[in-house]
Design a protein around this motif. Structure first.
Motif, PDB file in Angstrom:
ATOM      1  N   UNK A 220       0.836  -1.206   0.000  1.00 36.11           N
ATOM      2  CA  UNK A 220       0.000   0.000   0.000  1.00 36.11           C
ATOM      3  C   UNK A 220       0.869   1.254   0.000  1.00 36.11           C
ATOM      4  N   UNK A 221       1.949   1.208   0.784  1.00 29.77           N
ATOM      5  CA  UNK A 221       2.888   2.344   0.790  1.00 29.77           C
ATOM      6  C   UNK A 221       3.424   2.591  -0.619  1.00 29.77           C
ATOM      7  N   UNK A 222       3.775   1.497  -1.299  1.00 28.22           N
ATOM      8  CA  UNK A 222       4.320   1.653  -2.661  1.00 28.22           C
ATOM      9  C   UNK A 222       3.277   2.248  -3.591  1.00 28.22           C
ATOM     10  N   UNK A 223       2.023   1.853  -3.404  1.00 26.47           N
ATOM     11  CA  UNK A 223       0.962   2.403  -4.252  1.00 26.47           C
ATOM     12  C   UNK A 223       0.833   3.906  -4.031  1.00 26.47           C
ATOM     13  N   UNK A 224       0.766   4.316  -2.754  1.00 25.12           N
ATOM     14  CA  UNK A 224       0.492   5.737  -2.519  1.00 25.12           C
ATOM     15  C   UNK A 224       1.717   6.606  -2.762  1.00 25.12           C
ATOM     16  N   UNK A 225       2.880   5.966  -2.856  1.00 29.63           N
ATOM     17  CA  UNK A 225       4.056   6.736  -3.260  1.00 29.63           C
ATOM     18  C   UNK A 225       4.303   6.619  -4.765  1.00 29.63           C
ATOM     19  N   UNK A 226       3.327   6.053  -5.477  1.00 33.51           N
ATOM     20  CA  UNK A 226       3.418   5.874  -6.940  1.00 33.51           C
ATOM     21  C   UNK A 226       4.655   5.086  -7.359  1.00 33.51           C
ATOM     22  N   UNK A 227       5.083   4.148  -6.498  1.00 31.21           N
ATOM     23  CA  UNK A 227       6.221   3.294  -6.870  1.00 31.21           C
ATOM     24  C   UNK A 227       5.736   2.013  -7.528  1.00 31.21           C
ATOM     25  N   UNK A 228       4.444   1.720  -7.383  1.00 30.42           N
ATOM     26  CA  UNK A 228       3.867   0.591  -8.114  1.00 30.42           C
ATOM     27  C   UNK A 228       2.655   1.115  -8.865  1.00 30.42           C
ATOM     28  N   UNK A 229       2.322   0.398  -9.937  1.00 30.72           N
ATOM     29  CA  UNK A 229       1.257   0.887 -10.809  1.00 30.72           C
ATOM     30  C   UNK A 229      -0.040   0.126 -10.578  1.00 30.72           C
ATOM     31  N   UNK A 230      -1.068   0.604 -11.225  1.00 30.41           N
ATOM     32  CA  UNK A 230      -2.352  -0.109 -11.286  1.00 30.41           C
ATOM     33  C   UNK A 230      -2.870   0.079 -12.700  1.00 30.41           C
ATOM     34  N   UNK A 231      -3.950  -0.609 -13.022  1.00 33.28           N
ATOM     35  CA  UNK A 231      -4.446  -0.581 -14.399  1.00 33.28           C
ATOM     36  C   UNK A 231      -4.717   0.850 -14.859  1.00 33.28           C
ATOM     37  N   UNK A 232      -4.220   1.154 -16.069  1.00 31.00           N
ATOM     38  CA  UNK A 232      -4.333   2.517 -16.608  1.00 31.00           C
ATOM     39  C   UNK A 232      -5.796   2.967 -16.707  1.00 31.00           C
ATOM     40  N   UNK A 233      -6.707   2.030 -16.858  1.00 30.43           N
ATOM     41  CA  UNK A 233      -8.107   2.370 -17.120  1.00 30.43           C
ATOM     42  C   UNK A 233      -8.721   3.192 -15.980  1.00 30.43           C
ATOM     43  N   UNK A 234      -8.240   2.989 -14.758  1.00 31.00           N
ATOM     44  CA  UNK A 234      -8.883   3.665 -13.625  1.00 31.00           C
ATOM     45  C   UNK A 234      -8.434   5.111 -13.478  1.00 31.00           C
ATOM     46  N   UNK A 235      -7.580   5.546 -14.405  1.00 29.40           N
ATOM     47  CA  UNK A 235      -7.203   6.958 -14.428  1.00 29.40           C
ATOM     48  C   UNK A 235      -8.124   7.790 -15.305  1.00 29.40           C
ATOM     49  N   UNK A 236      -9.233   7.174 -15.707  1.00 28.17           N
ATOM     50  CA  UNK A 236     -10.259   7.922 -16.438  1.00 28.17           C
ATOM     51  C   UNK A 236     -11.442   8.158 -15.508  1.00 28.17           C
ATOM     52  N   UNK A 237     -12.124   9.290 -15.668  1.00 31.78           N
ATOM     53  CA  UNK A 237     -13.229   9.613 -14.761  1.00 31.78           C
ATOM     54  C   UNK A 237     -14.543   8.929 -15.176  1.00 31.78           C
ATOM     55  N   UNK A 238     -15.441   8.737 -14.219  1.00 28.55           N
ATOM     56  CA  UNK A 238     -16.796   8.259 -14.532  1.00 28.55           C
ATOM     57  C   UNK A 238     -17.715   9.475 -14.536  1.00 28.55           C
ATOM     58  N   UNK A 239     -18.254   9.796 -15.710  1.00 28.74           N
ATOM     59  CA  UNK A 239     -18.966  11.068 -15.874  1.00 28.74           C
ATOM     60  C   UNK A 239     -20.475  10.923 -16.036  1.00 28.74           C
TER      61      UNK A 239
END
Lengths: 310, 296
Positions: A95-114
Motif C-alpha cells: 500500500x505504501x508503494x501504491x500511494x508513493x506511486x512506486x507501483x502501478x495499477x491498471x491505466x483504465x482507472x485513471x479515467x473519470x466516470x462522468x
C-alpha cells in the motif's frame, strides 16, 4: 541450487503449479510480486470511479448492484494482497508503494466516470477486457495467484453481465439514455483496448512471463479476442465503437481495428492521465486517515495478548 | 474446484438462475412475505404505510451514510464490512418502501427518489454525516444497531407479515452489525490514548440524538394496539443495558448530554429533520430526478 532450479523448470514444463514453499528464481518471485500487487492495487483503485456513483444510483436496485460490486472489488483486493503475501511482502508495504506511486495499477482507472452509463460500460467493456486478461491467469504457474484468479474471474463475469444488462435497459429507454450510452462507449472504447498493454513488439516483459507460464497469450492476441467478442455485443446494443477502421476481415475471420493512441497510453502510465493524481491522493488520504484506527486495533490486540499471558 | 478446471468452473457461471447474479439485490423476492399482503384487521393503511416508511427510511438514509465510506475506510476488511452493512440496510429499506408503496400507490423508487425531505420519516441519528471520522461511524453503528435490533426482535411477531419478515431477516443482520460495532468500540476505547479520546468525543457528539430513538409517534401508538408496531419507549431499558456494558468494557464514559430539542414537539418521525438530510437527498435523488419516468 542447480537441482532446485531443474525441479522448478520441470514443474513449469509439465504445466504444474509452483507453491509458496517451493524454490523459485528470484526474478520469477519479483515478477509475480509486481504483477499481483499491480492487480491488487487495480481492484482497490477501481473502487473509486465506480464508488463515485453509488450515492447517486438512479434506482435502489441499481444501487444495491453497484454497492455489491464495489464490495466485491475490496474482497478481490484482499485475496490478491494475500496471494502476494505468500511471496514475502505484506499489504502495508505494498500500500505504501501504491500511494508513493512506486507501483502501478491498471491505466483504465485513471479515467473519470462522468455519467451513469459509465457504470454499465465499465462492467461491459472494462470488466470484459479484464476477464480476457484474467481467464488465462487461472492457469498461471503460481498456485496462489491462479486460485485467487478463479474466484475473481467468476465474480467478474457477474459484474460484466450486470453492466451489460444496465446498458440494455438504457438503450431500450429514452433518447437521453441512448445518447448517454453512446457517449460513454466513445470515451471508454480506446482506453479499454489499452488495458491489454502495449503492442507485442513494444512489450519488454512478455516473453519471459510467457516462458514462466505466468502469461499465456500475448497482448495483441488478447486484444484481438476482446475486439472480436465485443463487436457483436455492441451491435446487439445498437451502439458503435469510435473506430472507422473497424471492419470484419473474412480472411482472418476476425475484426480489423485501428491503432490505439499509444502516446495517450504512455502519458497515462507515466502519471498524467485525467485522474491519476486524484486516484492516488484519494487512496493516500483514506490510508492516512485510517492510521490511528489501525494503531488502535494493534494496541488493543497487544493489550489482550498481555492480559491472556498475565 | 481446482485450477485445472478453471475454464470449466467459469463456464458454470453463465447459468442465469444463479442467485449470485444479483448478489445483495434479491431481498424483495427473498423477504418471505408478499408486499401485497392484506392489511391486518383493524389497521389504518395510512398508519401502516407511515410506519413502514419510518423503519424503511431509517435503513435507507443510514445506508446512504454508510455508503459514503466506500473507498475511504481505514482497512480493506472495514471496506467490506461497512459496504455489507449498507447493503443489508438497503435490502431492508427496499422491502419496507415497497410495502409502503403498495399501500399508497407508489413503489420503492418513487418513495426513495421523489419525496422531499419533509416527507422522510427517519430519525436524526440516521441522517448525520460521519465526516469520514471512523469513531463517529462506530459510535453511530453501536447505538443504531443496538436500538434497531431491539425493535426488530419485538417485531418478529408483528401482525403485518411484511414487517415480520423484515424483522426475521433483519435480526440476524443487526446482530452482526451490533457485534461489529461493539468490537470496534472496544478497540478504539481501549486502544491508544488518541483512539480513546476520539471515541469518547464521537459518543459525546452522538448522544444528543439518542433520546429521539425512544420517542413514540402517534402512528406507532395506534399500531401498537393492533399488534403491528412496537413502542420504541419499551426498548430503552434493553438498549441502555447493552450500551452501558459495551462502554464500560471499552473504558468509555456514558455521556451525560441532553437531547437535542424538537420543533413544536416534532422531529424526524414527523418529517422535521436536521440540515444534514437535505444534502444527502439532493445527492441521492439527483440523477433520478434529472430523468423522470425513466427505467434503469
Amino acid at each position: 541450487m542447480d537441482d532446485m532450479e531443474a525441479r522448478f523448470d520441470a514443474t513449469i514444463a509439465a504445466d504444474q503449479r509452483i507453491e509458496p514453499r517451493d524454490w523459485m528464481p528470484e526474478a520469477y518471485r519479483r515478477t509475480l510480486i509486481r504483477q499481483i500487487a499491480q492487480h491488487a492495487h487495480s481492484e482497490i483503485i477501481g473502487m473509486q470511479p465506480e464508488g463515485n456513483w453509488i450515492l447517486r444510483a438512479p434506482t435502489l436496485r441499481r444501487k444495491a448492484i453497484l454497492l455489491a460490486k464495489v464490495q466485491d472489488e475490496a474482497g478481490h483486493g484482499m485475496y490478491l494482497y494475500a496471494a502476494a503475501e505468500t511471496l514475502g511482502v505484506d499489504r502495508e508495504e505494498l500500500t505504501e508503494k501504491l500511494i508513493e506511486s512506486k507501483q502501478k495499477y491498471s491505466s483504465i482507472f485513471n479515467y473519470p466516470t462522468l455519467s451513469y452509463a459509465d457504470i454499465g460500460v465499465i462492467g461491459w467493456l472494462v470488466d470484459g477486457a479484464a476477464i480476457c486478461n484474467q481467464v488465462p491467469l487461472c492457469r498461471c504457474s503460481y498456485g496462489p495467484y491462479a486460485r485467487a484468479m478463479i474466484r475473481i474471474c467468476k465474480e467478474e463475469s457477474f459484474h460484466q453481465r450486470q453492466g451489460y444488462e444496465l446498458l440494455l435497459a438504457m438503450v431500450n429507454g429514452t433518447d437521453a439514455q441512448r445518447e448517454m450510452v453512446q457517449e460513454s462507449v466513445n470515451r471508454w472504447w480506446w482506453p479499454s483496448l489499452m488495458m491489454f498493454g502495449p503492442p507485442d513488439d513494444d512489450s519488454p516483459n512478455s516473453a519471459q512471463s510467457m516462458k514462466w507460464g505466468i502469461k499465456r497469450h500475448t497482448n495483441d492476441e488478447l486484444r484481438q479476442r476482446f475486439v472480436d467478442m465485443s463487436v457483436p455485443q455492441a451491435q446487439a446494443l445498437g451502439v458503435t465503437f469510435p473506430d472507422p477502421a473497424l471492419a470484419w476481415n473474412p480472411e482472418r475471420q476476425s475484426y480489423d481495428y485501428g491503432e490505439p493512441d499509444w502516446d495517450e497510453f504512455k502519458a497515462v502510465i507515466a502519471g498524467s492521465g485525467p485522474a491519476n493524481a486524484q486516484r492516488v491522493a484519494h487512496r493516500r488520504a483514506a490510508h492516512e486517515n485510517g492510521a490511528w484506527v489501525r494503531e488502535a486495533a494493534q494496541a488493543y490486540a497487544d493489550k489482550q495478548k498481555a492480559r491472556v499471558a498475565a | 474446484m481446482n485450477e485445472q478446471n478453471a475454464y470449466q468452473s467459469l463456464a458454470e457461471t453463465t447459468d442465469h438462475d444463479d442467485p449470485r447474479w444479483a448478489f445483495g439485490t434479491g431481498i424483495v423476492e427473498e423477504a418471505g412475505a408478499e408486499i401485497t399482503s392484506p392489511v391486518p384487521d383493524g389497521v389504518d393503511p395510512a398508519d401502516l404505510a407511515a410506519y413502514c416508511l419510518m423503519l424503511g427510511d431509517d435503513a435507507l438514509v443510514y445506508s446512504h451514510r454508510l455508503s459514503e465510506w466506500v473507498s475511504n475506510a481505514p482497512e480493506l476488511e472495514e471496506e467490506v464490512a461497512l459496504a455489507n452493512t449498507a447493503l443489508d440496510l438497503l435490502g431492508q429499506a427496499r422491502v419496507l418502501l415497497a410495502r409502503a408503496g403498495h399501500l399508497t400507490g407508489g413503489d420503492e423508487d418513487s418513495l426513495a427518489y421523489r419525496r422531499t425531505d419533509a416527507e422522510f420519516r427517519n430519525v436524526a441519528l440516521a441522517e448525520l454525516s460521519d465526516g469520514l471520522d471512523f469513531a463517529r461511524c462506530v459510535g453511530r453503528m453501536l447505538i443504531f444497531s443496538s436500538w434497531r435490533l431491539a425493535l426488530l426482535h419485538r417485531l418478529l411477531g408483528s401482525a403485518d407479515p411484511v414487517i415480520a419478515a423484515v424483522a426475521g431477516k433483519g435480526v440476524k443482520e443487526l446482530t452482526y452489525h451490533r457485534d461489529y460495532a461493539a468490537r470496534w468500540t472496544l478497540r478504539l476505547g481501549d486502544g491508544t490514548d488518541e483512539s480513546h479520546v476520539r471515541m469518547q468525543a464521537a459518543l459525546d457528539a452522538l448522544w444528543p440524538y439518542v433520546g429521539e430513538l425512544f420517542r413514540t409517534s402517534d402512528e406507532e401508538r395506534r399500531l401498537v394496539g393492533a399488534g403491528v408496531a412496537v413502542d420504541p419507549a419499551q426498548t430503552r431499558e434493553e438498549v441502555d443495558a447493552v450500551l452501558d456494558q459495551v462502554l464500560a468494557q471499552a473504558t468509555l464514559t456514558r455521556p451525560d448530554k441532553p437531547s437535542i430539542g424538537t420543533i413544536g414537539g416534532r422531529s424526524g418521525r414527523q418529517g422535521v429533520h436536521t440540515e444534514h438530510l437535505g444534502h444527502a437527498l439532493a445527492e441521492m435523488q439527483s440523477l433520478a430526478r434529472q430523468h423522470p419516468d425513466t427505467q434503469w
